[in-house]
Design a protein around this motif. Structure first.
Motif, mmCIF file in Angstrom:
data_model
loop_
_atom_site.group_PDB
_atom_site.id
_atom_site.type_symbol
_atom_site.label_atom_id
_atom_site.label_comp_id
_atom_site.label_asym_id
_atom_site.label_seq_id
_atom_site.Cartn_x
_atom_site.Cartn_y
_atom_site.Cartn_z
ATOM 1 N N THR A 171 0.833 -1.205 0.000
ATOM 2 C CA THR A 171 0.000 0.000 0.000
ATOM 3 C C THR A 171 0.864 1.250 0.000
ATOM 4 O OG1 THR A 171 -1.765 -1.167 1.179
ATOM 5 C CG2 THR A 171 -1.812 1.242 1.217
ATOM 6 N N GLN A 172 1.906 1.262 0.827
ATOM 7 C CA GLN A 172 2.794 2.421 0.892
ATOM 8 C C GLN A 172 3.447 2.700 -0.465
ATOM 9 O OE1 GLN A 172 5.034 0.761 4.363
ATOM 10 N NE2 GLN A 172 4.952 2.849 5.154
ATOM 11 N N VAL A 173 3.980 1.651 -1.075
ATOM 12 C CA VAL A 173 4.690 1.835 -2.345
ATOM 13 C C VAL A 173 3.737 2.298 -3.438
ATOM 14 C CG1 VAL A 173 6.021 0.672 -4.149
ATOM 15 C CG2 VAL A 173 6.499 0.186 -1.745
ATOM 16 N N HIS A 174 2.562 1.690 -3.501
ATOM 17 C CA HIS A 174 1.598 2.083 -4.540
ATOM 18 C C HIS A 174 1.114 3.511 -4.327
ATOM 19 C CE1 HIS A 174 0.936 -1.334 -7.203
ATOM 20 N NE2 HIS A 174 1.158 -2.121 -6.166
ATOM 21 N N ASN A 175 0.945 3.938 -3.089
ATOM 22 C CA ASN A 175 0.546 5.324 -2.828
ATOM 23 C C ASN A 175 1.624 6.301 -3.283
ATOM 24 O OD1 ASN A 175 -1.877 4.522 -1.753
ATOM 25 N ND2 ASN A 175 -1.260 4.752 0.381
ATOM 26 N N ILE A 176 2.877 5.943 -3.054
ATOM 27 C CA ILE A 176 3.985 6.806 -3.497
ATOM 28 C C ILE A 176 4.011 6.887 -5.026
ATOM 29 C CG2 ILE A 176 6.501 7.006 -3.587
ATOM 30 C CD1 ILE A 176 6.528 5.691 -0.772
#
Length: 839
Positions: free
Chosen positions: A758-763
């Motif tokens: 989730t963190q990587v996709h949000n970035i």
């Protein structure tokens, strides 16, 4: 623990240049870091409003900030290399900081900012100076009780019409000042009357296309922008999947769930190979009319060529689904690109518009047919290498010029399997203000989504067509004048630039020069850019951008408000514009000497008591050496062997892209994904905005074998995975825990129900939004396994690679040049500066 005591070996790379001579031991931690400045500036401005008043520090281009327009245009529209102007030409030369403006008139604003105001003066048009023709702006003054305004550029007084008159208050401001955007906002759109309509070009003795009707003459009524989609249907386009992907992309943009085609615009679809095929979209059967004469082209139909998609949806969808199948068996090898461009010109004559071409092979037939591939290996590092970076046939320049005269922009999708001669065909896009999209060895799986995002952004972004641009500066007894323009446009005379299309992602640079004498150190220098254009929905506008810049007497003040981003942008563009006339080695040397000259000037004017053995860097230019090294490692200027197609494509991109895009291309952001903070990539509970992680330096010295790193320069996004990576990190990112089982052909990172995913996709989504919906091609590079690691290593700017030195060694070279001048006198470069002369 020392940050690089457990670093990985340097990834495989092309050989770099080694330092020659005595090398001092330099601790990498002690040299200036570009990432520290970027992260500090981002944190500084993320919750602070930039007041945008003269004499203030300006946010970096890489920071998301909210600007307040108080008479000076936002740095998103205009960015200066220095925001304090030297009061004499001598001081300007002694500082060695180029005086230049970077203009991006249609740039996107932050959603939190107020939109550019639209001002309508009805049939009178916007008030303009009678002498210099500058547009009214916040920096003019009012005289004669409000009956006249004094131009800030030439000091001439111009009377106002009775309809525009207003009394003045005690401060000599109009009583309605706050209700007049043109008097308090630096960036304004003016509605203009028929006097400002574009004119059709005069009839030529030899027309570039055949027409039974005489070409339209006189003023041209503004119309909604029309589009021509020209599809290469040769065997290579069919085989690679480009044709199918192009048709699917067009169909989705026209009729998909998130359709974005302008509702008032019309389109035509032309296919081409050895012949040109026009499609009558007014008929449900969609008949195809074939023109076999590709040397003297003409348009075989008028009615039915252009239609509004909403009115002919079934016919257009039927055609787009049929085209890939229709040419599956009957495709020819060749595709007459020059002929289809002239045909598109004929179709859009008298109305203007945008041509979007999908091309997969070098045009060997038809108008401006090109001969075989040159032997590039024999030309590298010779005096003839510059011939690779100019058109082999000047007809391509002529086609671009003809399109500009008719208000037509040309953008090209180049998806080829071998040499296509970007240096020749790409000049059409460069002259008209269009764009190049480069997809070598096109694969629908890897490149299809990227192509879709690129075309969607091209259609959706703010765009004007039939554009004319002029930049005006203060021109009293002593003035700062425009001496040079740089970018993708057509320049017919000394003052006006013409573009078929101008969009939110395009920027131009303007070099300013003292005409002599002394500027008033208590006054301001003024700059105004004006772009006359037609909007996509068919309205004629003028967008003005205004700046007031303080004049200073001290070099320290020039350096204090110097702008690293704009200076880097100006220097690399000036270098690239010389590719067609100078050896690349000379250009790289000039860039180093420019960098050393700026640092030497600061040393002499602001810090001349320091020891010669100490390298002194001004606060504003601490990152100049590493960005100069990045210029020399970019694909259009690097020393190692790079195909001319790649060099020419990269040069075109740099000559058009925004300041932010260029800074991220020269020094790509690098993230350690395995070491993200708990809140990184997650919405901030107070503001709702994504919390962005700090970036790390572009060097293997800061990487570890158990890490996962992501680097992105806007063209390619590479995820490097260390051989000792934790299985849990792999599970969270890929859903598998085996390093060897990761698919190296993966083109999209999977979405998983894990926090790290989730963190990587949000970035990644945040970066995509920053770029207006465009995203980079995605590659996997497992340590010592995958070919993408070669590209990844070349993007680590601070390492020794790409035919150039490591950052520490490069600093030693720059310092040596400065010390030599301090010790022996003279200037940076010395006799080497004569290398371009007749001697």
């Amino acid at each position: 623990m020392h940050p690089y005591s457990n670093h990985i070996p340097q990834p495989p790379h092309s050989a770099g240049r080694r330092f020659e001579g005595f090398r001092r031991k330099i601790n990498p931690d002690q040299i200036p870091s570009a990432t520290e400045a970027i992260d500090f500036d981002r944190h500084q401005w993320e919750d602070t409003i930039y007041q945008n008043t003269p004499g203030e520090l300006v946010p970096l281009s890489t920071s998301d900030f909210v600007g307040l327009d108080q008479g000076n245009s936002s740095p998103k529209f205009v960015r200066m290399t220095t925001w304090n102007i030297p009061y004499t030409s001598r001081l300007a030369a002694e500082c060695a900081v180029p005086i230049a403006a970077i203009l991006q008139p249609l740039a996107d604003l932050d959603p939190r900012e107020e939109p550019v105001p639209l001002v309508d003066f009805a049939e009178h048009g916007p008030p303009r100076c009678e002498r210099c023709r500058a547009y009214i702006n916040p920096w003019g003054t009012w005289t004669r009780g409000g009956n006249a305004w004094k131009c800030n550029l030439c000091t001439h007084e111009t009377e106002v019409s009775s309809e525009y008159f207003c009394n003045l208050d005690a401060n000599m401001q109009r009583m309605d000042h706050l209700q007049r955007p043109e008097l308090n906002r630096g960036t304004v759109d003016f509605v203009v009357p028929a006097d400002y309509w574009a004119s059709n070009p005069p009839q030529r003795l030899l027309m570039p296309y055949f027409s039974v009707e005489p070409p339209p003459a006189g003023p041209r009524k503004p119309l909604p922008m029309n589009f021509v989609f020209a599809l290469d249907v040769s065997s290579e386009a069919v085989r690679s999947g480009l044709l199918h992907s192009a048709c699917a992309t067009i169909q989705d943009i026209l009729f998909g769930q998130n359709a974005c085609f302008p509702p008032d615009s019309e389109l035509a679809i032309i296919t081409f190979d050895l012949t040109l095929h026009f499609h009558d979209l007014s008929s449900d059967l969609v008949p195809m009319l074939v023109v076999s004469d590709i040397d003297e082209v003409f348009v075989p139909l008028r009615s039915g060529l252009f239609v509004k998609p909403a009115e002919r949806q079934m016919a257009i969808e039927k055609l787009l689904m049929a085209i890939p199948e229709r040419f599956l068996e009957m495709a020819y090898v060749e595709a007459a690109l020059g002929s289809v461009l002239r045909a598109s010109l004929a179709a859009l004559a008298g109305r203007g518009g945008h041509v979007i071409v999908f091309q997969s092979t070098m045009p060997r037939v038809g108008i401006a047919a090109l001969p075989g591939e040159p032997n590039e290996a024999d030309l590298y590092e010779t005096s003839k290498e510059s011939s690779l970076y100019v058109p082999r046939d000047n007809t391509w320049r002529d086609i671009g010029t003809e399109c500009v005269e008719d208000g037509i922009g040309v953008s090209m999708v180049l998806a080829m399997n071998k040499y296509i001669d970007v240096g020749s065909i790409g000049v059409v896009a460069s002259i008209t203000g269009g764009e190049l999209f480069y997809h070598p060895r096109f694969s629908p799986v890897r490149d299809g989504a990227v192509l879709h995002a690129q075309i969607r952004r091209l259609i959706r972004r703010t765009t004007g067509y039939n554009c004319t641009m002029r930049v005006r500066t203060s021109n009293g007894l002593v003035r700062l004048r425009v001496s040079e323009y740089c970018g993708n446009f057509f320049q017919r005379g000394a003052t006006d630039l013409e573009l078929g299309v101008l969009d939110a992602d395009k920027a131009l640079s303007v070099t300013l020069k003292h005409s002599g004498g002394t500027l008033d150190p208590r006054g301001y220098v003024y700059l105004q850019s004006a772009v006359l254009y037609t909007t996509v929905d068919g309205h004629r506008r003028v967008r003005t951008c205004n700046l007031a810049l303080p004049v200073v007497e001290l070099a320290w003040n020039v350096f204090r408000l110097s702008d690293l981003d704009a200076t880097v942008y100006h220097l690399v563009r000036r270098g690239i514009s010389q590719m067609g006339s100078e050896k690349l080695a000379n250009i790289r040397e000039d860039l180093t000497e420019n960098c050393s000259s700026v640092l030497l000037s600061y040393r002499n004017k602001c810090s001349n008591t320091s020891s010669h053995d100490q390298l002194i860097l001004p606060e504003a230019f601490k990152g100049l050496p590493v960005y100069t090294l990045g210029m020399q490692k970019c694909k259009c200027l690097r020393a190692r062997t790079v195909s001319s197609d790649v060099r020419n494509y990269t040069a075109h991109r740099i000559l058009s892209m925004s300041v932010r895009s260029l800074m991220q291309l020269l020094y790509p952001p690098l993230l350690a994904l395995h070491d993200l903070a708990e809140d990184a990539g997650m919405p901030d509970p107070t503001t709702g905005r994504i919390v962005l992680p700090d970036i790390m330096r572009d060097s293997h010295l800061y990487m570890e074998a158990h890490g996962v790193y992501l680097i992105d320069n806007g063209e390619a996004m590479i995820m490097w995975i260390g051989g000792s990576v934790s299985p849990q990190v792999l599970l969270d990112l890929f859903g598998i825990d085996d390093f060897l089982s990761i698919d190296p052909q993966m083109s999209v990172l999977p979405r998983l129900e894990t926090k790290l995913s989730t963190q990587v996709h949000n970035i990644l989504e945040h970066r995509r939004i920053q770029r207006g919906g465009r995203f980079s091609k995605f590659f996997i590079a497992r340590q010592n396994l995958d070919a993408a690691e070669l590209e990844f290593s070349d993007m680590l700017v601070e390492d020794q690679n790409a035919g150039a030195m490591a950052y520490t060694d490069y600093l030693s070279v720059v310092h040596s040049q400065i010390k030599q001048v301090l010790r022996d006198g003279g200037t940076i470069g010395g006799a080497v500066a004569l290398r371009g002369s007749i001697w």
